[in-house]
Write an enzyme that holds these catalytic residues in place. Structure first.
Site, PDB file in Angstrom:
ATOM      1  CG  HIS A 189       9.362  -7.155   0.715  1.00 47.74           C
ATOM      2  ND1 HIS A 189      10.326  -8.041   0.267  1.00 47.74           N
ATOM      3  CD2 HIS A 189       9.298  -7.342   2.056  1.00 47.74           C
ATOM      4  CE1 HIS A 189      10.807  -8.716   1.284  1.00 47.74           C
ATOM      5  NE2 HIS A 189      10.194  -8.325   2.378  1.00 47.74           N
ATOM      6  CD  GLU A 190       7.227  -5.416   4.617  1.00 46.89           C
ATOM      7  OE1 GLU A 190       6.701  -6.349   5.276  1.00 46.89           O
ATOM      8  OE2 GLU A 190       8.451  -5.266   4.548  1.00 46.89           O
ATOM      9  CG  HIS A 210       6.396 -10.679   4.143  1.00 41.19           C
ATOM     10  ND1 HIS A 210       7.049 -11.896   4.127  1.00 41.19           N
ATOM     11  CD2 HIS A 210       7.370  -9.724   4.215  1.00 41.19           C
ATOM     12  CE1 HIS A 210       8.360 -11.691   4.186  1.00 41.19           C
ATOM     13  NE2 HIS A 210       8.577 -10.394   4.226  1.00 41.19           N
ATOM     14  CD  GLU A 247      12.177 -11.121   4.306  1.00 40.89           C
ATOM     15  OE1 GLU A 247      12.181 -10.087   3.601  1.00 40.89           O
ATOM     16  OE2 GLU A 247      11.301 -11.372   5.150  1.00 40.89           O
TER      17      GLU A 247
END
EC number: 3.4.24.-
Length: 295
Positions: A145-146, A149, A225
């Site tokens: 997930h990071e 980003h 997100e």
């Protein structure tokens, strides 16, 4: 509510800094920064609108390390640290970005964040609470997930959006201030610079428009997100990403990270009513449902 109050106080502080800086810049460079100078207003809006946002971006890694007490893993000492660095390395290579710095910060709450000025010079950090309370598969999904980003360029995109909105806030706040000043100024009154109507009108308008701008940035943050969740699902597996979000949901202790890091964490706090408009993250149940319904 405290966050909203702090935002209002910050806007007052920004106004004070802008008025002082206007005078200094005008004297040093011979730029007319008076209320009646549209060129002066535009110059100030661009300088302060984008300047503050990009300075914040360039300092983001340093600020994150200082404020969160992130310990960078330069030479892995434990099996957990070696696994953490190697997992980030594999995900970064798969995403086509440079190897980020990897770090751990002490917090009993499960959380993580990514920050940095560009895709090839980022920082990915996880909390000790996340490592202690999540399985390896779930941590892998959070890291994905990071990395999502970073690979999506979210830090730069948000900075550009913030800069554009800051610029419009400054311009329209001063135009409103000029309109208010002209409205209360009598027709036979000689113009000798901006009056009290300009200053009060500008301050009130900047606070109101600042709230609107923040709401737009937070909406974009929530939208991002969902995209980062998809990236995490692609890198680690959809079920791993879903399970990681469910684990966060079960923790009942997800808190917002401070400052700039909040927008790039794995999860944020809960909000209802007006507060929900200013949340950096959508509700976990919505994110889980989006992944479960993903084709």
């Amino acid at each position: 509510m405290m966050r909203i109050i702090m935002l209002a106080l910050t806007n007052f502080a920004v106004m004070a800094v802008l008025f002082i800086s206007m005078t200094i810049i005008g004297k040093l460079f011979g730029i007319n920064m008076s209320a009646g100078s549209m060129g002066g207003i535009l110059t100030m809006a661009v300088v302060f609108g984008f300047g503050g946002a990009f300075i914040s971006l360039l300092m983001s890694k340093w600020m994150a390390k200082r404020s969160m007490g992130v310990q960078i893993i330069e030479t892995p000492q434990t099996a957990q640290e070696r696994w953490l660095v190697e997992t980030v390395r594999k995900q970064a290579e798969k995403s086509g970005i440079g190897m980020p710095e990897v770090g751990i910060f002490y917090s009993p709450d499960p959380n993580a964040f990514a920050t940095g000025a560009n895709r090839n010079n980022a920082l990915v950090a996880v909390s000790q609470g996340l490592l202690d309370h999540m399985s390896a598969d779930e941590v892998e999904a959070v890291l994905g997930h990071e990395i999502g980003h970073v690979a999506n360029g979210d830090m730069v995109t948000q900075t550009l959006l913030q800069g554009v909105l800051n610029t419009f806030v400054i311009i329209f706040a001063r135009l409103i201030g000029m309109a208010v000043d002209n409205f209360f100024r009598s027709s036979d009154e000689e113009s000798s610079g901006p009056g009290w109507g300009y200053f009060i009108g500008s301050i009130v308008a900047e606070i109101f428009l600042g709230f609107v701008a923040t709401a737009i940035v937070m909406w974009f943050s929530r939208y991002r997100e969902f995209k980062a969740d998809i990236a995490g699902a692609d890198l680690a597996g959809r079920h791993k990403m879903i399970n990681a979000l469910k684990r966060l949901q079960q923790a009942h202790a997800v808190h917002d990270l401070p400052g700039e890091m909040a927008a790039f964490g794995i999860a944020g706090g809960l909000g209802t009513g007006l507060r929900k408009i200013f949340m950096t993250h959508p509700p976990l149940e919505e994110r889980i449902a989006a992944l479960e319904n993903m084709r």
